[in-house]
Write a protein that holds these residues in place. Structure first.
Motif: not given
Length: 162
Positions: A77-94
């Motif tokens: 899986g891969i995904g975002f750790k929430g919606r963007p904060d402004g134009d910044v977003v965090e991802v995680g995967y495994g």
């Protein structure tokens, strides 16, 4: 709608699918590798479910199941750790252990970077354990640079031109 790469299909997971993954209870239509989901997937799915319960549908900034096109098996899986904060977003995967070392994580990561860019994101962040050299290499191959560290994690960032 799934997003396809050369070898993978990234399937946006909805709440019902996420609950099946969390419960390790595949439906008859689910095709999972023998070692999927693994602990990392379960942690990510838990975060996705909490965010969905609090804020509604997370797509396109949700969780994507990584499936091989060759056999249709879910391998991570891969995904975002929430919606963007402004134009910044965090991802995680495994990836499930059986799927590691084949470049799938880099391929999936570069694809979610494109998804983020298409929705106005210019900075993507990720972190990895200090001893997870494979993940560090994946981030670097996808264009991330290390921007910090603490006693537990390395922090990475990629900037995307609009």
């Amino acid at each position: 709608m799934d997003t396809r790469t050369a070898r993978l299909s990234l399937h946006p997971v909805d709440e019902l699918e996420a609950r099946r993954i969390r419960d390790r209870a595949p439906d008859t239509d689910d095709t999972w590798a023998d070692d999927y989901p693994f602990d990392g997937d379960l942690a990510a799915i838990g975060g996705f479910l909490r965010a969905t319960e609090q804020n509604g549908d997370q797509r396109p900034f949700g969780y994507y199941q990584i499936r091989r096109q060759s056999d249709g098996l879910a391998v991570g899986g891969i995904g975002f750790k929430g919606r963007p904060d402004g134009d910044v977003v965090e991802v995680g995967y495994g990836l499930a252990p059986s799927a590691r070392g084949q470049g799938y994580a880099t391929e999936a990561l570069m694809t979610v970077m494109q998804i983020a860019a298409a929705h106005g994101v210019t900075t993507i962040r990720a972190d990895t354990d200090l001893d997870n050299v494979a993940s560090q290499r994946t981030l670097e191959k996808a264009g991330f640079a290390q921007v910090g560290a603490d006693s537990e994690l390395y922090y990475f960032e990629a900037r995307i031109a609009r």
